[in-house]
Design a protein around this motif. Structure first.
Motif, PDB file in Angstrom:
ATOM      1  N   TYR A   1      15.067  60.333  45.238  1.00 48.88           N
ATOM      2  CA  TYR A   1      14.357  61.552  45.648  1.00 48.88           C
ATOM      3  C   TYR A   1      13.497  61.264  46.879  1.00 48.88           C
ATOM      4  O   TYR A   1      13.545  61.999  47.870  1.00 48.88           O
ATOM      5  CB  TYR A   1      13.489  62.060  44.490  1.00 48.88           C
TER       6      TYR A   1
ATOM      7  N   LYS B   1      16.853  75.244  40.296  1.00 46.96           N
ATOM      8  CA  LYS B   1      15.721  74.329  40.079  1.00 46.96           C
ATOM      9  C   LYS B   1      14.946  74.720  38.828  1.00 46.96           C
ATOM     10  O   LYS B   1      14.487  73.858  38.077  1.00 46.96           O
ATOM     11  CB  LYS B   1      14.788  74.317  41.293  1.00 46.96           C
TER      12      LYS B   1
ATOM     13  N   ARG C   1      22.048  66.944  35.164  1.00 48.66           N
ATOM     14  CA  ARG C   1      23.167  66.494  36.006  1.00 48.66           C
ATOM     15  C   ARG C   1      24.171  67.634  36.246  1.00 48.66           C
ATOM     16  O   ARG C   1      24.687  67.799  37.352  1.00 48.66           O
ATOM     17  CB  ARG C   1      23.873  65.296  35.383  1.00 48.66           C
TER      18      ARG C   1
ATOM     19  N   ALA D   1      16.977  73.470  35.940  1.00 44.62           N
ATOM     20  CA  ALA D   1      16.840  72.014  35.826  1.00 44.62           C
ATOM     21  C   ALA D   1      15.459  71.619  35.320  1.00 44.62           C
ATOM     22  O   ALA D   1      15.313  70.655  34.567  1.00 44.62           O
ATOM     23  CB  ALA D   1      17.121  71.352  37.180  1.00 44.62           C
TER      24      ALA D   1
ATOM     25  N   ILE E   1      22.649  69.920  38.759  1.00 39.21           N
ATOM     26  CA  ILE E   1      22.719  69.311  40.093  1.00 39.21           C
ATOM     27  C   ILE E   1      24.110  69.527  40.688  1.00 39.21           C
ATOM     28  O   ILE E   1      24.245  69.804  41.885  1.00 39.21           O
ATOM     29  CB  ILE E   1      22.363  67.808  40.040  1.00 39.21           C
TER      30      ILE E   1
ATOM     31  N   SER F   1      16.144  57.409  40.157  1.00 43.89           N
ATOM     32  CA  SER F   1      16.186  58.819  40.574  1.00 43.89           C
ATOM     33  C   SER F   1      14.989  59.165  41.447  1.00 43.89           C
ATOM     34  O   SER F   1      15.132  59.859  42.459  1.00 43.89           O
ATOM     35  CB  SER F   1      16.234  59.742  39.357  1.00 43.89           C
TER      36      SER F   1
ATOM     37  N   ASN G   1      15.400  66.343  48.105  1.00 48.66           N
ATOM     38  CA  ASN G   1      16.247  66.860  47.038  1.00 48.66           C
ATOM     39  C   ASN G   1      15.436  66.900  45.742  1.00 48.66           C
ATOM     40  O   ASN G   1      15.386  65.932  44.998  1.00 48.66           O
ATOM     41  CB  ASN G   1      17.495  65.992  46.887  1.00 48.66           C
TER      42      ASN G   1
ATOM     43  N   ASN H   1      19.549  78.035  44.751  1.00 45.80           N
ATOM     44  CA  ASN H   1      18.919  76.757  44.438  1.00 45.80           C
ATOM     45  C   ASN H   1      17.568  76.952  43.745  1.00 45.80           C
ATOM     46  O   ASN H   1      17.196  76.167  42.886  1.00 45.80           O
ATOM     47  CB  ASN H   1      18.742  75.902  45.692  1.00 45.80           C
TER      48      ASN H   1
ATOM     49  N   PHE I   1      15.996  68.200  43.038  1.00 48.42           N
ATOM     50  CA  PHE I   1      16.788  68.020  41.827  1.00 48.42           C
ATOM     51  C   PHE I   1      16.726  66.567  41.340  1.00 48.42           C
ATOM     52  O   PHE I   1      16.749  66.310  40.146  1.00 48.42           O
ATOM     53  CB  PHE I   1      18.240  68.448  42.059  1.00 48.42           C
TER      54      PHE I   1
END
Length: 189
Positions: A107, A51, A67, A54, A70, A103, A81, A47, A83
């Motif tokens: 989050y 990240k 996306r 992303a 994710i 979003s 989260n 992750n 992301f």
């Protein structure tokens, strides 16, 4: 180190090598460890690299890329989260303020203590405004700040917008006087 490499690779035109790094990071050789990582450690390592990917995608407004990243991630169940925050930043960069607001709200709701100490809508608008400032959208940031109903938060956001519009101040440049001393008191007659 792997996250920085993944960010650099994902900043290029082909993120596939960055995704390959995310897959390799959990292998014993890649981590420098002689023992296999436990499943939770593998998730955390992977992750972290995802990240970074992303983040690079968000910086260029690649909503589809964020996306896709994710979809490869496995966020922790009892923590925010991140992301979703990165997706919001990508959406702002791509000009989708409404999607970004959703979003950012999602989050904030993903946080274990969501809504306990602060109003989620105000926090989401503050995140949206900050992302708009970062993206250079002063008009959008201004419109977002005007929607904030918390006076202190709104004042902070408006000051941030003004500072961004003013640009960086070089050391030694004259600073404006505080607002309270800009004008002399009115003479009484």
């Amino acid at each position: 180190a792997y996250a920085a490499i993944a960010f650099a690779r994902a900043s290029g035109s082909d993120p596939s090598s960055a995704y390959a790094l995310a897959d390799a990071v959990t292998q014993g050789e890649a981590t420098g460890l002689k023992l296999a990582l436990a499943p939770e450690q593998q998730r955390v390592y992977r992750n972290g690299v995802l990240k970074a990917i992303a983040s690079a995608q968000a910086a260029r407004g690649d909503v589809g890329g964020v996306r896709a990243t994710i979809a490869k991630a496995a966020p922790a169940q009892f923590s925010a989260n991140e992301f979703l925050r990165l997706l919001g930043k990508a959406q702002v960069k791509a000009g989708d303020a409404a999607g970004a607001e959703k979003s950012f709200t999602d989050y904030l709701r993903s946080m274990p203590d969501a809504g306990v100490t602060a109003d989620i809508q105000t926090q989401a608008l503050a995140l949206l405004c900050a992302a708009q400032i970062e993206a250079g959208d002063a008009a959008g940031a201004q419109a977002t700040a005007e929607r904030v109903r918390n006076g202190a938060t709104q004042a902070t956001l408006l000051a941030d917008i003004a500072a961004a519009e003013a640009g960086p101040v070089a050391a030694g440049d004259a600073q404006p006087a505080p607002a309270s001393t800009d004008a002399a008191p009115a003479a009484s007659s």
